[in-house]
Design a protein around this motif. Structure first.
Motif, short mmCIF file in Angstrom:
data_model
loop_
_atom_site.label_atom_id
_atom_site.label_comp_id
_atom_site.label_asym_id
_atom_site.label_seq_id
_atom_site.Cartn_x
_atom_site.Cartn_y
_atom_site.Cartn_z
N PHE A 141 -55.42 74.70 -13.05
CA PHE A 141 -55.79 74.84 -11.65
C PHE A 141 -55.36 73.64 -10.81
O PHE A 141 -54.77 73.79 -9.74
CB PHE A 141 -57.31 75.04 -11.55
N THR A 142 -55.63 72.43 -11.32
CA THR A 142 -55.27 71.23 -10.54
C THR A 142 -53.75 71.03 -10.50
O THR A 142 -53.20 70.63 -9.48
CB THR A 142 -55.95 69.95 -11.07
N ARG A 144 -51.52 73.36 -10.55
CA ARG A 144 -50.92 74.35 -9.66
C ARG A 144 -51.27 74.07 -8.19
O ARG A 144 -50.40 74.03 -7.34
CB ARG A 144 -51.40 75.77 -10.05
N HIS A 145 -52.56 73.86 -7.94
CA HIS A 145 -52.98 73.78 -6.54
C HIS A 145 -52.91 72.40 -5.93
O HIS A 145 -52.70 72.26 -4.73
CB HIS A 145 -54.40 74.34 -6.39
N TYR A 146 -53.09 71.38 -6.73
CA TYR A 146 -53.11 70.04 -6.14
C TYR A 146 -51.85 69.24 -6.44
O TYR A 146 -51.53 68.30 -5.73
CB TYR A 146 -54.36 69.28 -6.59
N GLU A 147 -51.16 69.60 -7.50
CA GLU A 147 -49.92 68.88 -7.83
C GLU A 147 -48.68 69.72 -7.51
O GLU A 147 -47.57 69.22 -7.53
CB GLU A 147 -49.91 68.50 -9.31
N LYS A 150 -45.02 74.70 -10.61
CA LYS A 150 -44.87 76.15 -10.77
C LYS A 150 -45.47 76.56 -12.12
O LYS A 150 -45.59 75.73 -13.03
CB LYS A 150 -43.38 76.54 -10.74
N LEU A 151 -45.76 77.87 -12.24
CA LEU A 151 -46.37 78.35 -13.49
C LEU A 151 -45.48 78.07 -14.70
O LEU A 151 -45.97 77.67 -15.76
CB LEU A 151 -46.66 79.85 -13.40
N LYS A 166 -50.84 81.90 -16.68
CA LYS A 166 -51.26 82.82 -15.63
C LYS A 166 -52.71 83.25 -15.88
O LYS A 166 -53.52 83.33 -14.96
CB LYS A 166 -50.34 84.04 -15.68
N LEU A 169 -55.08 80.47 -15.01
CA LEU A 169 -55.17 80.29 -13.56
C LEU A 169 -55.98 81.42 -12.93
O LEU A 169 -56.81 81.21 -12.04
CB LEU A 169 -53.76 80.23 -12.96
N PHE A 170 -55.73 82.65 -13.43
CA PHE A 170 -56.43 83.83 -12.91
C PHE A 170 -57.94 83.68 -13.13
O PHE A 170 -58.75 83.85 -12.21
CB PHE A 170 -55.90 85.07 -13.64
N THR A 173 -59.36 80.82 -11.00
CA THR A 173 -59.46 81.19 -9.58
C THR A 173 -60.66 82.11 -9.36
O THR A 173 -61.43 81.95 -8.40
CB THR A 173 -58.17 81.90 -9.12
N MET A 176 -63.81 80.08 -9.62
CA MET A 176 -63.94 79.19 -8.46
C MET A 176 -64.38 79.98 -7.23
O MET A 176 -65.21 79.52 -6.44
CB MET A 176 -62.61 78.49 -8.16
N ARG A 177 -63.82 81.17 -7.07
CA ARG A 177 -64.19 82.00 -5.90
C ARG A 177 -65.65 82.39 -5.97
O ARG A 177 -66.36 82.38 -4.96
CB ARG A 177 -63.32 83.24 -5.83
N PHE B 11 -52.77 88.19 -6.56
CA PHE B 11 -53.13 86.85 -7.04
C PHE B 11 -51.89 85.95 -7.08
O PHE B 11 -51.91 84.81 -6.60
CB PHE B 11 -53.78 87.01 -8.41
N LEU B 12 -50.79 86.51 -7.64
CA LEU B 12 -49.56 85.71 -7.74
C LEU B 12 -49.00 85.37 -6.36
O LEU B 12 -48.55 84.25 -6.12
CB LEU B 12 -48.51 86.47 -8.56
N ASP B 17 -46.68 82.27 -6.36
CA ASP B 17 -45.90 82.39 -7.59
C ASP B 17 -45.20 83.73 -7.73
O ASP B 17 -44.83 84.12 -8.83
CB ASP B 17 -46.83 82.18 -8.80
N PHE B 46 -58.73 81.45 0.79
CA PHE B 46 -59.36 80.65 -0.27
C PHE B 46 -58.41 79.54 -0.73
O PHE B 46 -58.78 78.37 -0.82
CB PHE B 46 -59.74 81.56 -1.44
N HIS B 47 -57.15 79.92 -0.97
CA HIS B 47 -56.15 78.92 -1.41
C HIS B 47 -55.91 77.87 -0.34
O HIS B 47 -55.80 76.67 -0.64
CB HIS B 47 -54.83 79.61 -1.77
N VAL B 51 -56.55 73.73 -0.74
CA VAL B 51 -55.53 72.70 -0.53
C VAL B 51 -55.98 71.72 0.57
O VAL B 51 -55.70 70.53 0.51
CB VAL B 51 -54.17 73.37 -0.18
N ARG B 54 -58.86 68.20 -0.66
CA ARG B 54 -58.32 67.66 -1.92
C ARG B 54 -59.44 67.06 -2.76
O ARG B 54 -60.42 66.55 -2.23
CB ARG B 54 -57.25 66.61 -1.63
N VAL B 55 -59.25 67.17 -4.05
CA VAL B 55 -60.28 66.65 -4.96
C VAL B 55 -59.71 65.50 -5.79
O VAL B 55 -58.52 65.22 -5.75
CB VAL B 55 -60.80 67.76 -5.93
#
Lengths: 184, 321
Positions: A141-142, A144-147, A150-151, A166, A169-170, A173, A176-177, B11-12, B17, B46-47, B51, B54-55
Protein backbone atom coordinates in the motif's frame (compact mmCIF):
# COMPACT_ATOMS: atom_id res chain seq x y z
CA UNK A 1 28.36 -1.87 -13.01
CA UNK A 2 32.00 -0.76 -12.81
CA UNK A 3 31.31 0.80 -9.43
CA UNK A 4 29.75 -2.45 -8.17
CA UNK A 5 32.77 -4.42 -9.33
CA UNK A 6 35.13 -1.99 -7.61
CA UNK A 7 33.08 -2.25 -4.40
CA UNK A 8 33.14 -6.04 -4.67
CA UNK A 9 36.92 -5.85 -4.70
CA UNK A 10 36.85 -3.99 -1.39
CA UNK A 11 36.99 -0.40 -2.65
CA UNK A 12 35.15 1.39 0.15
CA UNK A 13 34.95 4.63 -1.84
CA UNK A 14 33.11 2.83 -4.60
CA UNK A 15 30.79 1.33 -2.02
CA UNK A 16 30.03 4.75 -0.57
CA UNK A 17 29.26 6.08 -4.02
CA UNK A 18 26.86 3.18 -4.54
CA UNK A 19 25.21 4.03 -1.22
CA UNK A 20 24.84 7.67 -2.23
CA UNK A 21 23.22 6.65 -5.52
CA UNK A 22 20.58 4.46 -3.95
CA UNK A 23 20.08 5.60 -0.39
CA UNK A 24 17.47 8.29 -0.96
CA UNK A 25 15.02 5.69 -2.32
CA UNK A 26 15.80 3.29 0.49
CA UNK A 27 15.27 5.93 3.16
CA UNK A 28 12.11 7.12 1.48
CA UNK A 29 10.61 3.61 1.46
CA UNK A 30 11.62 3.07 5.07
CA UNK A 31 10.32 6.44 6.19
CA UNK A 32 6.89 5.83 4.67
CA UNK A 33 6.69 2.33 6.09
CA UNK A 34 7.46 3.18 9.71
CA UNK A 35 6.36 6.11 11.83
CA UNK A 36 9.54 7.08 13.64
CA UNK A 37 12.74 8.60 12.31
CA UNK A 38 14.81 6.21 14.43
CA UNK A 39 13.16 3.16 12.92
CA UNK A 40 13.60 4.57 9.41
CA UNK A 41 17.32 5.03 10.10
CA UNK A 42 17.54 1.51 11.53
CA UNK A 43 16.03 0.08 8.35
CA UNK A 44 18.36 2.20 6.21
CA UNK A 45 21.41 1.00 8.14
CA UNK A 46 20.38 -2.64 8.12
CA UNK A 47 19.76 -2.52 4.35
CA UNK A 48 23.21 -1.17 3.55
CA UNK A 49 24.96 -3.46 6.01
CA UNK A 50 23.28 -6.41 4.28
CA UNK A 51 24.31 -4.96 0.92
CA UNK A 52 27.89 -4.57 2.19
CA UNK A 53 28.01 -8.12 3.54
CA UNK A 54 26.34 -9.67 0.50
CA UNK A 55 28.10 -7.61 -2.17
CA UNK A 56 30.59 -10.30 -3.07
CA UNK A 57 27.74 -12.71 -3.77
CA UNK A 58 25.98 -10.30 -6.12
CA UNK A 59 26.13 -11.95 -9.56
CA UNK A 60 24.59 -9.25 -11.79
CA UNK A 61 21.53 -11.40 -12.49
CA UNK A 62 19.37 -8.36 -11.78
CA UNK A 63 19.93 -4.63 -11.68
CA UNK A 64 21.87 -3.54 -8.62
CA UNK A 65 19.01 -1.18 -7.71
CA UNK A 66 16.51 -4.05 -7.87
CA UNK A 67 18.70 -6.08 -5.53
CA UNK A 68 18.94 -3.17 -3.08
CA UNK A 69 15.17 -2.64 -3.23
CA UNK A 70 14.54 -6.33 -2.59
CA UNK A 71 16.73 -6.15 0.48
CA UNK A 72 14.86 -3.02 1.57
CA UNK A 73 11.53 -4.80 1.25
CA UNK A 74 12.83 -7.79 3.23
CA UNK A 75 14.23 -5.58 5.97
CA UNK A 76 10.95 -3.62 6.19
CA UNK A 77 8.93 -6.83 6.45
CA UNK A 78 11.11 -8.29 9.18
CA UNK A 79 11.69 -5.00 10.97
CA UNK A 80 10.89 -4.89 14.63
CA UNK A 81 11.20 -1.60 16.41
CA UNK A 82 14.50 -1.57 18.26
CA UNK A 83 13.78 1.72 19.87
CA UNK A 84 11.18 1.87 22.54
CA UNK A 85 9.71 5.17 21.61
CA UNK A 86 8.39 3.76 18.34
CA UNK A 87 5.33 2.44 20.10
CA UNK A 88 4.68 5.89 21.47
CA UNK A 89 4.89 7.46 18.03
CA UNK A 90 2.54 5.04 16.28
CA UNK A 91 -0.10 7.70 16.24
CA UNK A 92 0.45 11.27 15.25
CA UNK A 93 -1.42 12.45 18.36
CA UNK A 94 1.51 11.31 20.44
CA UNK A 95 4.19 13.03 18.41
CA UNK A 96 5.72 16.07 19.95
CA UNK A 97 6.14 19.30 18.10
CA UNK A 98 9.93 19.17 18.12
CA UNK A 99 10.08 15.79 16.39
CA UNK A 100 7.61 16.71 13.71
CA UNK A 101 9.48 19.92 12.88
CA UNK A 102 12.83 18.16 12.93
CA UNK A 103 11.82 15.74 10.23
CA UNK A 104 10.09 17.82 7.69
CA UNK A 105 6.47 17.77 8.75
CA UNK A 106 6.20 21.43 7.94
CA UNK A 107 2.67 22.68 8.07
CA UNK A 108 1.33 25.12 5.55
CA UNK A 109 1.25 28.52 7.28
CA UNK A 110 -1.51 29.66 4.92
CA UNK A 111 -3.76 26.95 6.31
CA UNK A 112 -5.93 27.98 9.25
CA UNK A 113 -5.56 26.24 12.62
CA UNK A 114 -8.92 24.44 12.22
CA UNK A 115 -7.94 23.07 8.84
CA UNK A 116 -4.56 21.97 10.17
CA UNK A 117 -6.21 20.19 13.07
CA UNK A 118 -8.60 18.36 10.73
CA UNK A 119 -5.73 17.33 8.46
CA UNK A 120 -3.68 16.09 11.40
CA UNK A 121 -6.68 14.10 12.58
CA UNK A 122 -7.17 12.48 9.16
CA UNK A 123 -3.45 11.68 8.85
CA UNK A 124 -3.57 10.16 12.30
CA UNK A 125 -6.52 7.97 11.35
CA UNK A 126 -4.83 6.89 8.11
CA UNK A 127 -1.73 5.86 10.06
CA UNK A 128 -3.87 4.00 12.57
CA UNK A 129 -5.66 2.17 9.75
CA UNK A 130 -2.32 1.35 8.10
CA UNK A 131 -1.14 -0.06 11.42
CA UNK A 132 -4.01 -2.56 11.25
CA UNK A 133 -2.82 -4.06 7.95
CA UNK A 134 -0.48 -7.03 7.67
CA UNK A 135 3.17 -6.07 6.99
CA UNK A 136 2.92 -7.11 3.33
CA UNK A 137 -0.37 -5.31 2.77
CA UNK A 138 1.02 -2.20 4.43
CA UNK A 139 4.22 -2.30 2.42
CA UNK A 140 2.42 -2.76 -0.91
CA UNK A 141 0.00 0.00 0.00
CA UNK A 142 2.71 2.52 0.93
CA UNK A 143 4.91 1.60 -2.06
CA UNK A 144 1.98 2.09 -4.43
CA UNK A 145 0.29 5.12 -2.95
CA UNK A 146 3.06 7.05 -1.27
CA UNK A 147 6.13 6.03 -3.24
CA UNK A 148 4.39 5.76 -6.63
CA UNK A 149 5.78 2.37 -7.69
CA UNK A 150 3.84 0.41 -10.33
CA UNK A 151 2.39 -2.99 -9.47
CA UNK A 152 4.91 -4.83 -11.67
CA UNK A 153 7.80 -2.95 -10.01
CA UNK A 154 6.51 -3.88 -6.57
CA UNK A 155 6.19 -7.51 -7.71
CA UNK A 156 9.89 -7.50 -8.71
CA UNK A 157 10.88 -5.92 -5.41
CA UNK A 158 8.87 -8.43 -3.41
CA UNK A 159 9.91 -11.31 -5.64
CA UNK A 160 6.33 -12.46 -6.22
CA UNK A 161 3.71 -12.48 -8.97
CA UNK A 162 1.97 -9.25 -9.97
CA UNK A 163 -1.35 -10.93 -9.18
CA UNK A 164 -0.22 -11.46 -5.59
CA UNK A 165 0.67 -7.79 -5.27
CA UNK A 166 -2.71 -6.87 -6.74
CA UNK A 167 -4.41 -9.07 -4.14
CA UNK A 168 -2.48 -7.44 -1.27
CA UNK A 169 -3.33 -3.99 -2.58
CA UNK A 170 -6.99 -4.89 -3.15
CA UNK A 171 -7.39 -6.27 0.38
CA UNK A 172 -5.45 -3.37 1.91
CA UNK A 173 -7.58 -0.82 0.05
CA UNK A 174 -10.82 -2.54 1.11
CA UNK A 175 -9.76 -2.62 4.75
CA UNK A 176 -8.53 0.97 4.66
CA UNK A 177 -11.84 2.13 3.16
CA UNK A 178 -13.79 0.31 5.87
CA UNK A 179 -11.64 1.88 8.57
CA UNK A 180 -11.76 5.36 7.11
CA UNK A 181 -15.31 5.47 5.74
CA UNK A 182 -16.40 8.27 8.08
CA UNK A 183 -13.14 10.21 7.81
CA UNK A 184 -12.47 10.63 4.10
CA UNK B 1 -18.12 -9.53 -17.77
CA UNK B 2 -19.71 -9.82 -14.30
CA UNK B 3 -19.97 -7.00 -11.80
CA UNK B 4 -17.13 -8.59 -9.81
CA UNK B 5 -14.95 -8.45 -12.92
CA UNK B 6 -15.76 -4.77 -13.34
CA UNK B 7 -14.99 -4.17 -9.66
CA UNK B 8 -11.43 -5.36 -10.29
CA UNK B 9 -11.17 -2.97 -13.23
CA UNK B 10 -12.59 -0.13 -11.11
CA UNK B 11 -10.01 -0.76 -8.48
CA UNK B 12 -7.13 -0.88 -10.98
CA UNK B 13 -8.29 2.25 -12.76
CA UNK B 14 -8.76 4.25 -9.56
CA UNK B 15 -5.28 3.35 -8.38
CA UNK B 16 -3.80 4.23 -11.79
CA UNK B 17 -2.79 0.70 -12.76
CA UNK B 18 -5.10 0.14 -15.71
CA UNK B 19 -3.89 -0.31 -19.30
CA UNK B 20 -5.57 1.57 -22.17
CA UNK B 21 -7.65 -1.41 -23.39
CA UNK B 22 -9.02 -2.12 -19.92
CA UNK B 23 -9.81 1.56 -19.43
CA UNK B 24 -11.84 1.63 -22.67
CA UNK B 25 -13.83 -1.45 -21.58
CA UNK B 26 -14.47 0.08 -18.15
CA UNK B 27 -15.59 3.43 -19.52
CA UNK B 28 -18.12 1.76 -21.79
CA UNK B 29 -19.54 -0.05 -18.77
CA UNK B 30 -19.59 3.09 -16.62
CA UNK B 31 -21.83 4.83 -19.17
CA UNK B 32 -24.57 2.30 -18.48
CA UNK B 33 -24.05 1.23 -14.83
CA UNK B 34 -24.88 3.79 -12.14
CA UNK B 35 -23.78 1.54 -9.28
CA UNK B 36 -20.29 1.05 -10.72
CA UNK B 37 -20.01 4.75 -11.57
CA UNK B 38 -20.76 5.66 -7.93
CA UNK B 39 -18.24 3.09 -6.71
CA UNK B 40 -15.64 4.42 -9.17
CA UNK B 41 -16.07 8.00 -7.95
CA UNK B 42 -15.85 6.91 -4.32
CA UNK B 43 -12.66 4.99 -5.01
CA UNK B 44 -11.06 7.89 -6.85
CA UNK B 45 -11.84 10.39 -4.10
CA UNK B 46 -10.55 7.88 -1.53
CA UNK B 47 -7.23 7.61 -3.38
CA UNK B 48 -6.99 11.39 -3.80
CA UNK B 49 -7.58 11.90 -0.06
CA UNK B 50 -4.91 9.32 0.79
CA UNK B 51 -2.30 11.01 -1.36
CA UNK B 52 -3.24 14.42 0.08
CA UNK B 53 -2.58 13.21 3.63
CA UNK B 54 0.90 11.80 3.57
CA UNK B 55 1.89 9.42 6.30
CA UNK B 56 5.16 8.36 7.88
CA UNK B 57 8.25 10.51 8.23
CA UNK B 58 9.32 12.99 5.57
CA UNK B 59 12.69 11.66 4.33
CA UNK B 60 14.38 15.06 4.32
CA UNK B 61 18.06 15.99 3.96
CA UNK B 62 18.60 16.11 7.70
CA UNK B 63 17.30 12.58 8.22
CA UNK B 64 19.41 11.40 5.27
CA UNK B 65 22.56 13.02 6.71
CA UNK B 66 21.91 11.38 10.10
CA UNK B 67 21.31 7.99 8.50
CA UNK B 68 24.52 8.27 6.46
CA UNK B 69 26.53 9.24 9.53
CA UNK B 70 25.20 6.28 11.53
CA UNK B 71 25.88 3.96 8.60
CA UNK B 72 29.50 5.16 8.43
CA UNK B 73 30.00 4.26 12.08
CA UNK B 74 28.35 0.87 11.61
CA UNK B 75 30.53 0.15 8.57
CA UNK B 76 33.60 1.17 10.51
CA UNK B 77 32.67 -1.34 13.24
CA UNK B 78 31.98 -3.94 10.56
CA UNK B 79 35.37 -3.41 8.93
CA UNK B 80 37.11 -3.46 12.30
CA UNK B 81 35.65 -6.91 12.85
CA UNK B 82 32.98 -6.06 15.39
CA UNK B 83 29.50 -7.05 14.26
CA UNK B 84 27.38 -3.99 13.70
CA UNK B 85 24.53 -5.38 15.77
CA UNK B 86 26.67 -5.27 18.90
CA UNK B 87 25.74 -1.63 19.38
CA UNK B 88 22.07 -2.35 18.90
CA UNK B 89 21.55 -4.53 21.91
CA UNK B 90 19.00 -2.73 23.97
CA UNK B 91 18.02 -4.36 27.27
CA UNK B 92 15.04 -2.04 27.45
CA UNK B 93 13.59 -3.61 24.34
CA UNK B 94 13.38 -7.05 25.98
CA UNK B 95 9.90 -7.95 27.14
CA UNK B 96 9.59 -7.83 30.99
CA UNK B 97 9.07 -11.61 31.38
CA UNK B 98 12.19 -12.44 29.38
CA UNK B 99 14.08 -9.74 31.24
CA UNK B 100 13.46 -11.49 34.59
CA UNK B 101 14.40 -14.89 33.12
CA UNK B 102 17.60 -13.48 31.62
CA UNK B 103 18.44 -11.71 34.87
CA UNK B 104 18.04 -14.96 36.83
CA UNK B 105 20.16 -16.89 34.32
CA UNK B 106 22.85 -14.22 34.45
CA UNK B 107 22.93 -14.26 38.29
CA UNK B 108 23.23 -18.07 38.28
CA UNK B 109 26.07 -17.93 35.77
CA UNK B 110 27.96 -15.29 37.79
CA UNK B 111 27.45 -17.33 40.99
CA UNK B 112 28.72 -20.48 39.31
CA UNK B 113 31.83 -18.74 37.97
CA UNK B 114 32.58 -17.08 41.34
CA UNK B 115 32.20 -20.41 43.20
CA UNK B 116 34.44 -22.11 40.69
CA UNK B 117 37.17 -19.50 40.96
CA UNK B 118 37.04 -19.46 44.79
CA UNK B 119 36.92 -23.18 45.57
CA UNK B 120 38.78 -24.89 42.73
CA UNK B 121 42.58 -24.95 43.02
CA UNK B 122 44.05 -22.81 40.30
CA UNK B 123 47.46 -23.26 38.84
CA UNK B 124 47.53 -19.57 37.97
CA UNK B 125 47.42 -18.61 41.68
CA UNK B 126 50.85 -20.09 42.20
CA UNK B 127 52.51 -18.05 39.46
CA UNK B 128 55.89 -19.79 39.66
CA UNK B 129 58.77 -17.91 38.11
CA UNK B 130 61.34 -19.17 35.64
CA UNK B 131 64.63 -17.78 34.56
CA UNK B 132 64.16 -16.10 31.20
CA UNK B 133 65.96 -17.40 28.15
CA UNK B 134 66.10 -13.95 26.48
CA UNK B 135 69.27 -13.03 24.58
CA UNK B 136 71.38 -10.03 25.51
CA UNK B 137 71.39 -6.86 23.38
CA UNK B 138 68.83 -4.10 22.78
CA UNK B 139 66.09 -6.36 24.06
CA UNK B 140 66.20 -7.53 27.63
CA UNK B 141 63.70 -8.88 30.13
CA UNK B 142 62.58 -6.28 32.69
CA UNK B 143 63.32 -8.40 35.78
CA UNK B 144 64.92 -11.49 34.37
CA UNK B 145 61.79 -13.35 35.40
CA UNK B 146 58.94 -14.90 33.50
CA UNK B 147 55.47 -15.02 35.06
CA UNK B 148 53.70 -18.34 34.52
CA UNK B 149 49.90 -18.26 34.26
CA UNK B 150 47.02 -20.34 32.92
CA UNK B 151 48.58 -23.76 33.40
CA UNK B 152 46.40 -26.36 31.72
CA UNK B 153 47.12 -30.09 32.08
CA UNK B 154 46.83 -32.05 28.85
CA UNK B 155 48.12 -35.38 30.26
CA UNK B 156 48.40 -36.12 34.01
CA UNK B 157 50.98 -38.83 33.34
CA UNK B 158 49.12 -41.72 34.93
CA UNK B 159 51.16 -44.85 34.25
CA UNK B 160 53.70 -43.30 31.88
CA UNK B 161 55.59 -41.14 34.37
CA UNK B 162 55.45 -38.18 31.98
CA UNK B 163 53.09 -35.22 32.18
CA UNK B 164 52.08 -32.70 29.56
CA UNK B 165 50.68 -29.20 30.09
CA UNK B 166 50.38 -25.80 28.46
CA UNK B 167 50.91 -22.38 30.06
CA UNK B 168 51.34 -18.70 29.27
CA UNK B 169 54.81 -17.35 29.97
CA UNK B 170 54.61 -13.58 30.29
CA UNK B 171 57.89 -11.75 30.49
CA UNK B 172 58.09 -7.96 30.87
CA UNK B 173 60.61 -6.79 28.28
CA UNK B 174 62.41 -3.48 27.98
CA UNK B 175 63.56 -2.44 24.49
CA UNK B 176 65.80 0.38 23.44
CA UNK B 177 66.78 1.19 19.90
CA UNK B 178 66.32 3.35 16.84
CA UNK B 179 62.82 4.01 15.54
CA UNK B 180 64.09 2.70 12.19
CA UNK B 181 64.89 -0.67 13.77
CA UNK B 182 62.38 -3.17 12.30
CA UNK B 183 62.05 -4.93 15.71
CA UNK B 184 61.09 -1.66 17.40
CA UNK B 185 58.68 -0.83 14.61
CA UNK B 186 57.09 -4.26 14.89
CA UNK B 187 56.37 -3.80 18.59
CA UNK B 188 55.08 -0.27 18.06
CA UNK B 189 52.76 -1.27 15.24
CA UNK B 190 51.48 -4.16 17.33
CA UNK B 191 50.75 -1.80 20.23
CA UNK B 192 49.19 0.72 17.87
CA UNK B 193 46.66 -1.81 16.61
CA UNK B 194 46.12 -4.15 19.52
CA UNK B 195 46.48 -2.30 22.81
CA UNK B 196 43.19 -1.84 24.60
CA UNK B 197 44.27 1.39 26.25
CA UNK B 198 43.91 4.30 23.79
CA UNK B 199 46.66 6.20 25.63
CA UNK B 200 49.16 3.44 24.79
CA UNK B 201 47.98 3.33 21.19
CA UNK B 202 48.40 7.10 20.96
CA UNK B 203 51.90 6.89 22.46
CA UNK B 204 52.85 4.22 19.93
CA UNK B 205 51.69 6.38 17.01
CA UNK B 206 53.33 9.42 18.63
CA UNK B 207 56.65 7.60 18.88
CA UNK B 208 56.57 6.84 15.16
CA UNK B 209 55.40 10.32 14.30
CA UNK B 210 57.86 12.20 16.53
CA UNK B 211 60.91 10.39 15.28
CA UNK B 212 59.64 10.32 11.69
CA UNK B 213 59.90 6.97 10.04
CA UNK B 214 61.99 7.67 7.00
CA UNK B 215 61.88 4.14 5.77
CA UNK B 216 58.95 3.09 3.60
CA UNK B 217 58.29 0.05 5.72
CA UNK B 218 55.16 -1.58 4.33
CA UNK B 219 53.95 -2.94 7.67
CA UNK B 220 54.29 0.37 9.49
CA UNK B 221 52.51 2.22 6.73
CA UNK B 222 49.74 -0.34 6.65
CA UNK B 223 49.38 -0.20 10.46
CA UNK B 224 49.19 3.60 10.36
CA UNK B 225 46.50 3.42 7.68
CA UNK B 226 44.53 0.91 9.76
CA UNK B 227 44.87 3.09 12.85
CA UNK B 228 43.74 6.17 10.93
CA UNK B 229 40.70 4.43 9.51
CA UNK B 230 39.60 2.17 12.30
CA UNK B 231 40.77 3.31 15.69
CA UNK B 232 37.84 4.17 17.92
CA UNK B 233 39.73 7.11 19.41
CA UNK B 234 39.85 10.25 17.29
CA UNK B 235 43.17 11.35 18.84
CA UNK B 236 44.83 8.14 17.64
CA UNK B 237 43.27 8.51 14.20
CA UNK B 238 44.53 12.10 13.88
CA UNK B 239 48.03 11.22 15.03
CA UNK B 240 48.12 8.33 12.55
CA UNK B 241 47.04 10.72 9.79
CA UNK B 242 49.84 13.13 10.76
CA UNK B 243 52.35 10.26 10.69
CA UNK B 244 51.13 9.24 7.24
CA UNK B 245 51.65 12.79 5.98
CA UNK B 246 55.34 12.43 6.76
CA UNK B 247 55.63 9.37 4.54
CA UNK B 248 56.09 9.71 0.76
CA UNK B 249 52.63 10.28 -0.75
CA UNK B 250 51.61 7.26 -2.85
CA UNK B 251 48.47 5.63 -4.20
CA UNK B 252 47.82 3.69 -1.00
CA UNK B 253 48.05 6.77 1.20
CA UNK B 254 45.91 8.73 -1.25
CA UNK B 255 43.16 6.10 -1.09
CA UNK B 256 43.35 6.03 2.70
CA UNK B 257 43.03 9.83 2.88
CA UNK B 258 40.05 9.70 0.52
CA UNK B 259 38.39 7.02 2.67
CA UNK B 260 38.99 9.12 5.79
CA UNK B 261 37.53 12.15 4.06
CA UNK B 262 34.49 10.17 2.95
CA UNK B 263 33.78 8.21 6.09
CA UNK B 264 35.31 9.67 9.21
CA UNK B 265 32.75 10.99 11.66
CA UNK B 266 35.12 13.66 13.00
CA UNK B 267 35.09 16.94 11.02
CA UNK B 268 38.61 17.83 12.24
CA UNK B 269 39.97 14.63 10.78
CA UNK B 270 38.11 15.20 7.52
CA UNK B 271 39.67 18.69 7.31
CA UNK B 272 43.11 17.16 7.99
CA UNK B 273 42.49 14.65 5.17
CA UNK B 274 41.62 17.52 2.78
CA UNK B 275 44.81 19.32 3.83
CA UNK B 276 46.85 16.16 3.24
CA UNK B 277 45.36 15.69 -0.21
CA UNK B 278 45.83 19.37 -0.99
CA UNK B 279 49.47 19.45 0.06
CA UNK B 280 50.14 16.32 -2.00
CA UNK B 281 49.02 18.18 -5.11
CA UNK B 282 52.64 18.74 -6.08
CA UNK B 283 53.47 15.02 -5.80
CA UNK B 284 53.77 12.77 -8.85
CA UNK B 285 50.17 11.63 -8.36
CA UNK B 286 48.87 15.18 -8.24
CA UNK B 287 45.21 15.98 -7.88
CA UNK B 288 43.65 13.32 -10.09
CA UNK B 289 40.01 12.73 -10.94
CA UNK B 290 39.51 10.38 -7.94
CA UNK B 291 40.45 13.14 -5.53
CA UNK B 292 38.44 15.77 -7.38
CA UNK B 293 35.35 13.50 -7.47
CA UNK B 294 35.44 13.00 -3.71
CA UNK B 295 36.10 16.68 -3.06
CA UNK B 296 33.14 17.62 -5.24
CA UNK B 297 30.97 15.17 -3.33
CA UNK B 298 32.11 16.63 -0.02
CA UNK B 299 31.64 20.18 -1.33
CA UNK B 300 28.04 19.30 -2.09
CA UNK B 301 26.99 16.97 0.71
CA UNK B 302 29.18 17.17 3.80
CA UNK B 303 27.23 18.00 6.96
CA UNK B 304 29.91 20.45 8.03
CA UNK B 305 29.80 23.88 6.44
CA UNK B 306 33.54 24.52 6.84
CA UNK B 307 34.38 21.26 5.04
CA UNK B 308 32.08 22.15 2.16
CA UNK B 309 33.77 25.56 1.84
CA UNK B 310 37.25 24.05 2.21
CA UNK B 311 36.58 21.38 -0.41
CA UNK B 312 35.30 24.02 -2.82
CA UNK B 313 38.41 26.16 -2.26
CA UNK B 314 40.77 23.23 -2.93
CA UNK B 315 38.86 22.27 -6.10
CA UNK B 316 39.03 25.88 -7.30
CA UNK B 317 42.74 26.06 -6.61
CA UNK B 318 43.41 22.71 -8.31
CA UNK B 319 41.38 23.46 -11.42
CA UNK B 320 42.89 26.93 -11.76
CA UNK B 321 46.36 25.46 -12.21
Amino acid sequence: MELVRKAQQGDILAFEQLVFRHDKKVLSIAARYVTSADDAKDIYQEVFLRVYRGLKKFRFKSEFSTWVHRITVNVCLTQRSRRRRTMQTLFLDDRNEEDSEAHGEIRDPAMGPDHQAVNADISSRIEKALGGLSPKQKLVFTLRHYEGYKLNEIAVMMNCAEGTVKRYLFTATRRMRDQLKDAI
Amino acid sequence: MTHDGYRDLLFLSASGDMDADGQAVLERHLQTCLRCRKEYEDLRSFHAALVAHRVGIEPDERLLAEARQELRLALRRERAGHPAWSGWFNPGAIAPLYRYALGAAFTLAVGFLLGRSLFLPSAAQETPRLASPFPAGGVRPEEDETRITNVHFVDHGRGTGEIEFTFDAVTPVRMRGSIDDPKIQKVLTHAMLNEENPGIRLKAVNAINRQGVETQDVETKSALIKAMEMDANVGVRKEALNALRRLPFDGEIKKAMLRALMSDSNPGLRVAAINALDSARTSALGMDSDVLDVLRQKAATDDNNYIRVKARAVILEATRQ
